[in-house]
Design an enzyme around this catalytic site. Structure first.
Site, PDB file in Angstrom:
ATOM      1  N   GLU A 281       0.883  -0.559   0.097  1.00 30.92           N
ATOM      2  CA  GLU A 281      -0.267  -0.352  -0.276  1.00 30.92           C
ATOM      3  C   GLU A 281       1.336   1.348   0.103  1.00 30.92           C
ATOM      4  O   GLU A 281       0.514   2.466  -1.065  1.00 30.92           O
ATOM      5  CB  GLU A 281      -1.213   0.117   1.241  1.00 30.92           C
ATOM      6  CG  GLU A 281      -2.367   0.665   0.454  1.00 30.92           C
ATOM      7  CD  GLU A 281      -3.186   0.667   2.330  1.00 30.92           C
ATOM      8  OE1 GLU A 281      -3.931   0.078   2.215  1.00 30.92           O
ATOM      9  OE2 GLU A 281      -2.784   1.128   3.692  1.00 30.92           O
ATOM     10  N   GLU A 284       2.579   1.287  -3.097  1.00 32.16           N
ATOM     11  CA  GLU A 284       1.227   2.147  -4.240  1.00 32.16           C
ATOM     12  C   GLU A 284       1.032   3.513  -3.987  1.00 32.16           C
ATOM     13  O   GLU A 284       0.458   4.869  -5.016  1.00 32.16           O
ATOM     14  CB  GLU A 284       0.029   1.310  -3.865  1.00 32.16           C
ATOM     15  CG  GLU A 284      -1.546   1.786  -4.524  1.00 32.16           C
ATOM     16  CD  GLU A 284      -3.093   1.235  -4.229  1.00 32.16           C
ATOM     17  OE1 GLU A 284      -2.543   0.348  -3.234  1.00 32.16           O
ATOM     18  OE2 GLU A 284      -3.809   1.008  -5.178  1.00 32.16           O
ATOM     19  N   CYS A 301      -8.340  -1.660   4.115  1.00 33.29           N
ATOM     20  CA  CYS A 301      -8.406  -3.317   4.662  1.00 33.29           C
ATOM     21  C   CYS A 301      -9.794  -3.176   6.269  1.00 33.29           C
ATOM     22  O   CYS A 301      -9.571  -5.090   6.113  1.00 33.29           O
ATOM     23  CB  CYS A 301      -7.074  -2.899   5.616  1.00 33.29           C
ATOM     24  SG  CYS A 301      -6.701  -2.013   6.829  1.00 33.29           S
ATOM     25  N   SER A 321      -7.044   1.932  -2.684  1.00 37.63           N
ATOM     26  CA  SER A 321      -5.787   0.788  -2.663  1.00 37.63           C
ATOM     27  C   SER A 321      -6.040  -0.246  -3.031  1.00 37.63           C
ATOM     28  O   SER A 321      -7.808  -0.544  -2.216  1.00 37.63           O
ATOM     29  CB  SER A 321      -4.874   0.850  -1.599  1.00 37.63           C
ATOM     30  OG  SER A 321      -3.943   0.366  -1.216  1.00 37.63           O
ATOM     31  N   LYS A 360     -15.278 -10.017   7.981  1.00 38.61           N
ATOM     32  CA  LYS A 360     -14.145 -10.795   7.748  1.00 38.61           C
ATOM     33  C   LYS A 360     -13.958 -12.086   6.933  1.00 38.61           C
ATOM     34  O   LYS A 360     -13.870 -12.347   6.549  1.00 38.61           O
ATOM     35  CB  LYS A 360     -13.144 -10.478   8.310  1.00 38.61           C
ATOM     36  CG  LYS A 360     -11.937  -9.486   9.250  1.00 38.61           C
ATOM     37  CD  LYS A 360     -11.225  -9.410   7.995  1.00 38.61           C
ATOM     38  CE  LYS A 360     -10.215  -7.813   7.871  1.00 38.61           C
ATOM     39  NZ  LYS A 360      -9.833  -7.432   6.945  1.00 38.61           N
ATOM     40  N   GLU A 363     -15.875 -11.018   3.952  1.00 38.01           N
ATOM     41  CA  GLU A 363     -14.552 -10.996   3.050  1.00 38.01           C
ATOM     42  C   GLU A 363     -14.153 -11.989   2.497  1.00 38.01           C
ATOM     43  O   GLU A 363     -13.295 -12.192   1.292  1.00 38.01           O
ATOM     44  CB  GLU A 363     -13.881 -10.192   3.407  1.00 38.01           C
ATOM     45  CG  GLU A 363     -12.411  -9.528   3.531  1.00 38.01           C
ATOM     46  CD  GLU A 363     -11.165  -9.204   4.029  1.00 38.01           C
ATOM     47  OE1 GLU A 363     -10.864  -7.836   3.647  1.00 38.01           O
ATOM     48  OE2 GLU A 363     -10.291 -10.221   3.605  1.00 38.01           O
ATOM     49  N   GLU A 368     -12.746 -13.505  -5.881  1.00 38.00           N
ATOM     50  CA  GLU A 368     -12.185 -12.569  -5.989  1.00 38.00           C
ATOM     51  C   GLU A 368     -10.531 -13.079  -5.109  1.00 38.00           C
ATOM     52  O   GLU A 368      -9.367 -12.811  -5.972  1.00 38.00           O
ATOM     53  CB  GLU A 368     -11.747 -11.485  -6.599  1.00 38.00           C
ATOM     54  CG  GLU A 368     -12.514 -10.365  -5.958  1.00 38.00           C
ATOM     55  CD  GLU A 368     -13.510  -9.409  -4.968  1.00 38.00           C
ATOM     56  OE1 GLU A 368     -14.800 -10.835  -5.532  1.00 38.00           O
ATOM     57  OE2 GLU A 368     -14.102  -8.900  -4.372  1.00 38.00           O
ATOM     58  N   CYS A 506     -10.058  -1.937  14.827  1.00 36.67           N
ATOM     59  CA  CYS A 506     -10.655  -3.225  15.049  1.00 36.67           C
ATOM     60  C   CYS A 506     -11.079  -3.231  15.721  1.00 36.67           C
ATOM     61  O   CYS A 506     -11.313  -4.857  16.751  1.00 36.67           O
ATOM     62  CB  CYS A 506      -9.683  -4.182  14.540  1.00 36.67           C
ATOM     63  SG  CYS A 506      -9.467  -3.464  12.433  1.00 36.67           S
TER      64      CYS A 506
END
Ligand code: FES
Length: 576
Positions: A281, A284, A301, A321, A360, A363, A368, A506
């Site tokens: 990241e 990037e 994230c 990102s 999560k 996710e 993908e 989190c």
């Protein structure tokens, strides 16, 4: 006007800030008044009346959560009349509540169960006559059982006022009343981000987190499988509470030992892949800054935030990102780099993650996220579910020795550990980006303006000749403000933005132990800062195991292989 008020509660004289409710004043001096619709993180509503008290001179009993203190007020919290009224209210709630407490997901930490027990209710003098209500179990993160809803409205306020989404509302009438999404849609058809904050404030088993412990037990018992686990930064400062400990206890070593005792073949650290995320990241970001890419760049994230962006602001997707989350990066590397290095068939690996986060679970099921040819993460457990497995196994957690993570993917930096709190990803990224761009270490290393619990925080840094402005937001109502600002042309001039779906980040995720104390997230946050200071490596790019990964397997950060395995894409989600 005086800024404080002096009153008596149960004969005890106390002075509290003007504007406090009677409930807050009593709580401050340790007087317990039961409450159900009230939650300290939410606007008080005064609907359940369980918290009634006697105020001298008042005609009726007063709901203490919505009655403000006044000078000279005299309050009694447990007169015979008060106790009888409260008990009758709870008996009426129990009359409409299923009687399956022993097998309920909230058994043992249900607020209704505790209040009923504290009140000495041993039989329910009314018949159960609520009509059957269908459970909503069609998504991987959150389970709703409307039959257990006591209509306190906490989830409604959390979702609309704190998260700014408003998935839930009161629907139907009379005995059919319930809280549900519009048109009784299941959550996977509504605009739910799966942040799980509704479950954290639900006092009963009406909203709970989907439980996947059976899948993990099955994998652990399967001799054909190699079960490997990663543990997110916030789990080490939340797990203790799930096992009777204090908020903010750092139990990394005991957690590792417990996971080995449970039978996991390898125990790794998500801090390792948090460092990897920073490499990808951060690189990037540097490319976008130097080459004129889409700005501001936004972190990706937090999966609740990703869902939110895809549903509510798909036009801003180019700002994301493309780096995968640390959970997903870890899973990919487990089934490629680690499998290759250790000569293991990746098809035999069961990749488990322990996360503070309910989104999560969603996710992990994204199609993908399987660039290796295998699913990055097979099963996600929350901190609470891990606590349950440890209790199920009968482990004496506090007596366990401190053990180390397994090598190759087990070293994490302090930058990786602070990923768990709001501002942590940004601080970690800045530590690395600054040094990569200037060749000098950031001094001081700790980026104070993005620390703490302010809803939107900003910092400006001079990196070489460039002034870089960063912003940090947590909870989705603040995320909306940031998105609107970007749509309005980014008047604040932000270059890089961190967003976390959950209030506090989190550490206060939907999968962390439930706490009714307002300072619990702060204690967990402080614990992560302490963990950072105590770790020998505090910058992601200095992690020797991450350096070895690039040297031996990936090549350059943002290089071809890294892009193929560690980056992803996003798409508009249309629900309803
Ligand atoms: Fe005060 Fe419900 S807790 S009215």
């Amino acid at each position: 006007m005086s800024k404080t008020v002096t009153l008596t509660i149960d004969g005890q004289t106390l002075t509290v800030p003007a504007g406090y409710s009677i409930w807050e004043a009593a709580h401050q001096v340790g007087i317990n008044i039961p409450n159900l619709c009230h939650h300290p993180a939410l606007r008080p509503e005064g609907s359940c009346r369980v918290c009634v008290v006697k105020v001298k001179g008042a005609r009726n009993l007063s709901a203490s959560c919505v009655t403000k203190v006044a000078e000279g007020m005299e309050v009694s919290t447990h007169t015979p009349e008060v106790l009888a009224v409260r008990k009758n209210i709870v008996e009426l709630l129990l009359a409409n509540h299923p009687r399956d407490c022993l097998s309920c997901a909230r058994s043992g930490n249900c607020e209704l169960q505790k209040i009923a027990s504290d009140m000495g209710i041993r039989k329910i003098p009314y018949n159960y006559n609520r009509p059957p209500m269908k459970k909503d179990e069609g998504n991987p993160s959150i389970t709703r059982d409307p039959a257990k809803c006591i209509l306190c409205g906490r989830c409604v306020r959390m979702c609309s006022e704190v998260q700014g989404i408003g998935v839930y509302g009161f629907t139907w009438r009379g005995i059919n009343s319930r809280v549900s999404p519009a048109f009784d849609l299941p959550l996977d058809k509504a605009t739910c981000t799966y942040c799980g904050q509704c479950a954290k404030v639900c006092p009963t088993g009406a909203i709970t987190i989907h439980n996947d412990t059976d899948k993990v037990w099955a994998a652990l018992r399967d001799p054909e499988k190699i079960v490997m686990v990663q543990t997110a930064p916030s789990v080490r400062v939340g797990l203790s509470e799930a096992l009777g400990g204090k908020p903010g206890d750092i139990v990394t070593g005991k957690m590792v030992a417990a996971l080995r005792q449970l039978g996991f073949d390898k125990v790794f650290d998500t801090n390792w892949s948090a460092d990897l995320t920073i490499m990808e990241e951060g690189t990037e970001f540097i490319h976008r800054l130097k080459d004129g890419g889409v700005m501001p760049m936004i972190t990706s994230c937090s999966p609740g935030w990703v869902n939110y962006m895809e549903m509510f602001y798909p036009e801003l997707i180019p700002h994301f990102s493309t780096a995968k989350s640390p959970q997903a990066m870890f899973g990919t590397m487990l089934k490629t780099y680690y499998a290759q290095k250790m000569n293991i068939d990746p098809a035999k690996i069961v990749s488990v993650s322990i996360m503070p986060c309910t989104a999560k679970k969603f996710e992990a099921q994204r199609p993908e996220l399987s660039a290796s040819g295998f699913r990055d993460v097979d099963v996600v457990l929350t901190t609470v579910e891990l606590g349950q497995m440890i209790r199920e196994a009968g482990l004496n957690f506090q007596a366990l020795p401190d053990e180390q993570f397994d090598p190759l993917m087990g070293v994490g930096s302090g930058a990786g550990t602070i990923f768990g709190t709001t501002g942590g990803v940004m601080e970690a990224a800045v530590r690395t980006a600054y040094e990569l761009l200037t060749g000098k270490g950031l001094d001081p290393l700790e980026l104070a303006p993005v620390r703490g619990m302010e809803g939107i925080k900003e910092a400006t840094l001079t990196i070489g000749k460039t002034r870089v402005k960063v912003a940090v937001a947590h909870n989705l109502a603040n995320a909306r403000k940031v998105c609107e600002a970007i749509k309005a042309g980014n008047p604040h001039g932000w270059h890089f933005i961190e967003i976390m779906a959950c209030p506090g980040g989190c550490i206060n995720g939907g999968g962390q132990p439930i706490s009714l104390e307002m300072d619990t997230p702060v204690k967990r946050q402080e614990a992560l800062y302490t963990d950072d200071r105590n770790l020998p490596i505090r910058k992601s790019h200095e992690n020797p195991e991450v350096q070895a990964l690039y040297r031996e397997f990936l090549g350059e950060p943002n290089g071809h292989k890294a892009h193929q395995l560690l980056h992803t894409h996003y798409r508009e989600q249309i629900r309803g």
